[in-house]
Design a protein around this motif. Structure first.
Motif, PDB file in Angstrom:
ATOM      1  N   ALA A 145      19.323  26.044  56.385  1.00  0.00           N
ATOM      2  CA  ALA A 145      19.024  24.759  55.766  1.00  0.00           C
ATOM      3  C   ALA A 145      17.530  24.550  55.513  1.00  0.00           C
ATOM      4  CB  ALA A 145      19.574  23.626  56.625  1.00  0.00           C
ATOM      5  N   TRP A 146      16.720  24.748  56.557  1.00  0.00           N
ATOM      6  CA  TRP A 146      15.291  24.491  56.381  1.00  0.00           C
ATOM      7  C   TRP A 146      14.638  25.412  55.346  1.00  0.00           C
ATOM      8  CZ3 TRP A 146      12.613  20.410  56.969  1.00  0.00           C
ATOM      9  CH2 TRP A 146      12.959  19.460  57.938  1.00  0.00           C
ATOM     10  N   PRO A 147      14.862  26.716  55.398  1.00  0.00           N
ATOM     11  CA  PRO A 147      14.256  27.562  54.361  1.00  0.00           C
ATOM     12  C   PRO A 147      14.710  27.182  52.952  1.00  0.00           C
ATOM     13  CG  PRO A 147      15.000  28.913  56.195  1.00  0.00           C
ATOM     14  CD  PRO A 147      15.514  27.525  56.435  1.00  0.00           C
ATOM     15  N   ALA A 148      15.966  26.805  52.801  1.00  0.00           N
ATOM     16  CA  ALA A 148      16.477  26.414  51.490  1.00  0.00           C
ATOM     17  C   ALA A 148      15.772  25.160  50.982  1.00  0.00           C
ATOM     18  CB  ALA A 148      17.985  26.188  51.554  1.00  0.00           C
ATOM     19  N   VAL A 149      15.678  24.150  51.835  1.00  0.00           N
ATOM     20  CA  VAL A 149      15.060  22.888  51.420  1.00  0.00           C
ATOM     21  C   VAL A 149      13.564  23.077  51.162  1.00  0.00           C
ATOM     22  CG1 VAL A 149      14.540  20.522  52.131  1.00  0.00           C
ATOM     23  CG2 VAL A 149      16.809  21.472  52.535  1.00  0.00           C
ATOM     24  N   VAL A 150      12.902  23.813  52.013  1.00  0.00           N
ATOM     25  CA  VAL A 150      11.470  24.073  51.802  1.00  0.00           C
ATOM     26  C   VAL A 150      11.265  24.852  50.505  1.00  0.00           C
ATOM     27  CG1 VAL A 150       9.462  25.324  52.694  1.00  0.00           C
ATOM     28  CG2 VAL A 150      10.815  23.893  54.227  1.00  0.00           C
ATOM     29  N   GLY A 151      12.125  25.805  50.232  1.00  0.00           N
ATOM     30  CA  GLY A 151      12.004  26.593  49.008  1.00  0.00           C
ATOM     31  C   GLY A 151      12.167  25.757  47.750  1.00  0.00           C
ATOM     32  N   VAL A 152      13.201  24.910  47.698  1.00  0.00           N
ATOM     33  CA  VAL A 152      13.398  24.113  46.486  1.00  0.00           C
ATOM     34  C   VAL A 152      12.354  23.010  46.369  1.00  0.00           C
ATOM     35  CG1 VAL A 152      15.852  24.680  46.335  1.00  0.00           C
ATOM     36  CG2 VAL A 152      15.155  22.552  47.472  1.00  0.00           C
ATOM     37  N   ALA A 153      11.901  22.472  47.495  1.00  0.00           N
ATOM     38  CA  ALA A 153      10.836  21.466  47.454  1.00  0.00           C
ATOM     39  C   ALA A 153       9.544  22.085  46.941  1.00  0.00           C
ATOM     40  CB  ALA A 153      10.620  20.853  48.838  1.00  0.00           C
ATOM     41  N   THR A 154       9.263  23.302  47.365  1.00  0.00           N
ATOM     42  CA  THR A 154       8.069  24.008  46.883  1.00  0.00           C
ATOM     43  C   THR A 154       8.171  24.278  45.389  1.00  0.00           C
ATOM     44  OG1 THR A 154       7.731  25.015  49.051  1.00  0.00           O
ATOM     45  CG2 THR A 154       6.668  26.087  47.166  1.00  0.00           C
ATOM     46  N   ALA A 155       9.322  24.723  44.939  1.00  0.00           N
ATOM     47  CA  ALA A 155       9.508  24.995  43.508  1.00  0.00           C
ATOM     48  C   ALA A 155       9.311  23.726  42.680  1.00  0.00           C
ATOM     49  CB  ALA A 155      10.897  25.572  43.261  1.00  0.00           C
ATOM     50  N   SER A 156       9.845  22.628  43.149  1.00  0.00           N
ATOM     51  CA  SER A 156       9.692  21.375  42.418  1.00  0.00           C
ATOM     52  C   SER A 156       8.250  20.878  42.438  1.00  0.00           C
ATOM     53  CB  SER A 156      10.620  20.314  43.012  1.00  0.00           C
ATOM     54  OG  SER A 156      10.637  19.164  42.212  1.00  0.00           O
ATOM     55  N   ALA A 157       7.605  20.979  43.580  1.00  0.00           N
ATOM     56  CA  ALA A 157       6.213  20.532  43.688  1.00  0.00           C
ATOM     57  C   ALA A 157       5.283  21.386  42.826  1.00  0.00           C
ATOM     58  CB  ALA A 157       5.764  20.555  45.150  1.00  0.00           C
ATOM     59  N   VAL A 158       5.464  22.692  42.865  1.00  0.00           N
ATOM     60  CA  VAL A 158       4.613  23.579  42.061  1.00  0.00           C
ATOM     61  C   VAL A 158       4.848  23.329  40.575  1.00  0.00           C
ATOM     62  CG1 VAL A 158       4.197  25.995  41.432  1.00  0.00           C
ATOM     63  CG2 VAL A 158       4.321  25.333  43.836  1.00  0.00           C
ATOM     64  N   SER A 159       6.094  23.170  40.174  1.00  0.00           N
ATOM     65  CA  SER A 159       6.399  22.876  38.774  1.00  0.00           C
ATOM     66  C   SER A 159       5.755  21.557  38.345  1.00  0.00           C
ATOM     67  CB  SER A 159       7.912  22.787  38.559  1.00  0.00           C
ATOM     68  OG  SER A 159       8.526  23.998  38.860  1.00  0.00           O
ATOM     69  N   SER A 160       5.861  20.560  39.192  1.00  0.00           N
ATOM     70  CA  SER A 160       5.257  19.257  38.887  1.00  0.00           C
ATOM     71  C   SER A 160       3.752  19.367  38.743  1.00  0.00           C
ATOM     72  CB  SER A 160       5.583  18.252  39.991  1.00  0.00           C
ATOM     73  OG  SER A 160       6.959  17.997  40.043  1.00  0.00           O
ATOM     74  N   HIS A 161       3.143  20.111  39.637  1.00  0.00           N
ATOM     75  CA  HIS A 161       1.694  20.285  39.579  1.00  0.00           C
ATOM     76  C   HIS A 161       1.280  20.985  38.291  1.00  0.00           C
ATOM     77  CE1 HIS A 161      -2.416  21.047  40.654  1.00  0.00           C
ATOM     78  NE2 HIS A 161      -2.219  22.324  40.422  1.00  0.00           N
ATOM     79  N   LEU A 162       1.949  22.081  37.991  1.00  0.00           N
ATOM     80  CA  LEU A 162       1.554  22.876  36.826  1.00  0.00           C
ATOM     81  C   LEU A 162       1.835  22.172  35.494  1.00  0.00           C
ATOM     82  CD1 LEU A 162       2.757  26.426  37.940  1.00  0.00           C
ATOM     83  CD2 LEU A 162       0.407  25.537  37.889  1.00  0.00           C
ATOM     84  N   LEU A 163       2.930  21.448  35.409  1.00  0.00           N
ATOM     85  CA  LEU A 163       3.313  20.862  34.129  1.00  0.00           C
ATOM     86  C   LEU A 163       2.881  19.409  33.928  1.00  0.00           C
ATOM     87  CD1 LEU A 163       6.904  22.353  33.802  1.00  0.00           C
ATOM     88  CD2 LEU A 163       4.795  23.158  32.730  1.00  0.00           C
ATOM     89  N   ALA A 164       2.594  18.707  35.017  1.00  0.00           N
ATOM     90  CA  ALA A 164       2.272  17.274  34.850  1.00  0.00           C
ATOM     91  C   ALA A 164       0.990  16.836  35.543  1.00  0.00           C
ATOM     92  CB  ALA A 164       3.433  16.430  35.362  1.00  0.00           C
ATOM     93  N   ASP A 165       0.657  17.410  36.681  1.00  0.00           N
ATOM     94  CA  ASP A 165      -0.439  16.864  37.482  1.00  0.00           C
ATOM     95  C   ASP A 165      -1.815  17.438  37.170  1.00  0.00           C
ATOM     96  OD1 ASP A 165       1.435  15.307  38.745  1.00  0.00           O
ATOM     97  OD2 ASP A 165       1.532  16.521  40.545  1.00  0.00           O
ATOM     98  N   ARG A 166      -1.855  18.663  36.671  1.00  0.00           N
ATOM     99  CA  ARG A 166      -3.175  19.261  36.394  1.00  0.00           C
ATOM    100  C   ARG A 166      -3.876  18.496  35.290  1.00  0.00           C
ATOM    101  NH1 ARG A 166      -2.909  25.627  35.682  1.00  0.00           N
ATOM    102  NH2 ARG A 166      -1.514  24.969  34.027  1.00  0.00           N
ATOM    103  N   ASP A 167      -5.123  18.229  35.495  1.00  0.00           N
ATOM    104  CA  ASP A 167      -5.921  17.518  34.473  1.00  0.00           C
ATOM    105  C   ASP A 167      -6.827  18.452  33.744  1.00  0.00           C
ATOM    106  OD1 ASP A 167      -6.206  14.734  36.679  1.00  0.00           O
ATOM    107  OD2 ASP A 167      -4.774  15.064  35.089  1.00  0.00           O
TER     108      ASP A 167
END
Length: 104
Positions: A82-104
Protein backbone atom coordinates in the motif's frame (compact mmCIF):
# COMPACT_ATOMS: atom_id res chain seq x y z
CA UNK A 1 -11.56 32.98 4.41
CA UNK A 2 -10.82 33.87 0.79
CA UNK A 3 -8.85 31.51 -1.41
CA UNK A 4 -5.42 32.48 -2.65
CA UNK A 5 -5.50 33.57 -6.32
CA UNK A 6 -5.31 30.45 -8.48
CA UNK A 7 -2.24 31.62 -10.36
CA UNK A 8 -0.31 31.96 -7.08
CA UNK A 9 -0.89 28.36 -5.94
CA UNK A 10 1.73 25.61 -6.29
CA UNK A 11 -0.13 22.42 -7.13
CA UNK A 12 2.55 19.76 -6.69
CA UNK A 13 2.22 19.67 -2.89
CA UNK A 14 -1.58 19.80 -3.13
CA UNK A 15 -1.66 16.81 -5.49
CA UNK A 16 0.66 14.88 -3.18
CA UNK A 17 -1.40 15.87 -0.13
CA UNK A 18 -4.62 14.72 -1.75
CA UNK A 19 -3.29 11.27 -2.57
CA UNK A 20 -1.15 10.68 0.51
CA UNK A 21 -3.43 12.47 2.94
CA UNK A 22 -6.55 10.81 1.58
CA UNK A 23 -4.92 7.43 2.06
CA UNK A 24 -3.83 8.21 5.62
CA UNK A 25 -7.21 9.65 6.62
CA UNK A 26 -9.07 6.65 5.19
CA UNK A 27 -6.69 4.16 6.75
CA UNK A 28 -6.43 5.70 10.20
CA UNK A 29 -10.08 6.71 10.58
CA UNK A 30 -11.45 3.54 9.05
CA UNK A 31 -13.86 5.75 7.10
CA UNK A 32 -12.88 5.47 3.44
CA UNK A 33 -15.27 8.20 2.24
CA UNK A 34 -13.57 10.65 4.60
CA UNK A 35 -10.29 10.05 2.77
CA UNK A 36 -12.20 10.55 -0.47
CA UNK A 37 -13.35 13.96 0.73
CA UNK A 38 -9.74 15.08 1.19
CA UNK A 39 -8.77 13.56 -2.17
CA UNK A 40 -11.65 15.40 -3.85
CA UNK A 41 -11.06 18.77 -2.20
CA UNK A 42 -7.37 18.72 -3.08
CA UNK A 43 -8.20 17.68 -6.63
CA UNK A 44 -10.67 20.54 -7.03
CA UNK A 45 -8.26 23.08 -5.60
CA UNK A 46 -5.41 21.87 -7.79
CA UNK A 47 -7.70 21.69 -10.82
CA UNK A 48 -8.71 25.31 -10.34
CA UNK A 49 -5.07 26.29 -10.53
CA UNK A 50 -4.22 23.96 -13.41
CA UNK A 51 -6.96 25.60 -15.45
CA UNK A 52 -5.84 29.13 -14.51
CA UNK A 53 -2.16 28.45 -15.25
CA UNK A 54 -2.41 26.19 -18.30
CA UNK A 55 -5.17 25.22 -20.73
CA UNK A 56 -8.11 22.77 -20.71
CA UNK A 57 -6.10 19.96 -22.34
CA UNK A 58 -3.26 20.18 -19.80
CA UNK A 59 -5.81 20.46 -16.99
CA UNK A 60 -7.53 17.31 -18.24
CA UNK A 61 -4.19 15.50 -18.49
CA UNK A 62 -3.17 16.49 -14.95
CA UNK A 63 -6.61 15.52 -13.66
CA UNK A 64 -6.25 12.14 -15.37
CA UNK A 65 -2.85 11.61 -13.75
CA UNK A 66 -4.28 12.54 -10.34
CA UNK A 67 -7.46 10.45 -10.56
CA UNK A 68 -5.78 7.71 -12.56
CA UNK A 69 -3.12 7.50 -9.88
CA UNK A 70 -5.81 7.01 -7.26
CA UNK A 71 -7.33 4.21 -9.31
CA UNK A 72 -4.00 2.64 -10.19
CA UNK A 73 -2.80 2.63 -6.58
CA UNK A 74 -5.29 -0.09 -5.67
CA UNK A 75 -4.08 -2.86 -8.02
CA UNK A 76 -0.51 -1.62 -7.66
CA UNK A 77 -0.78 -2.04 -3.88
CA UNK A 78 -1.44 -5.76 -4.36
CA UNK A 79 1.92 -6.07 -6.09
CA UNK A 80 4.19 -3.71 -4.13
CA UNK A 81 2.28 -2.87 -0.94
CA UNK A 82 0.00 0.00 0.00
CA UNK A 83 2.57 2.59 1.02
CA UNK A 84 4.90 2.16 -1.98
CA UNK A 85 1.90 2.31 -4.31
CA UNK A 86 0.49 5.49 -2.78
CA UNK A 87 3.89 7.17 -2.58
CA UNK A 88 4.56 6.24 -6.21
CA UNK A 89 1.32 7.66 -7.60
CA UNK A 90 1.55 10.75 -5.38
CA UNK A 91 5.07 11.36 -6.69
CA UNK A 92 3.94 10.93 -10.29
CA UNK A 93 1.11 13.40 -9.80
CA UNK A 94 3.27 15.93 -7.97
CA UNK A 95 6.07 15.78 -10.55
CA UNK A 96 3.57 16.10 -13.40
CA UNK A 97 1.95 19.08 -11.70
CA UNK A 98 5.30 20.73 -11.15
CA UNK A 99 6.50 20.22 -14.70
CA UNK A 100 3.28 21.16 -16.48
CA UNK A 101 1.76 23.83 -14.25
CA UNK A 102 3.99 25.07 -11.44
CA UNK A 103 7.27 25.93 -13.15
CA UNK A 104 7.56 29.62 -13.91
Amino acid sequence: MPLKPATDVQTAPIAALGLLGGFVVARESGIRPLGGVLLGLCGLYAGRTWLAKTDPITTAALSAVYLGGFGASHPLAKKVGAWPAVVGVATASAVSSHLLADRD
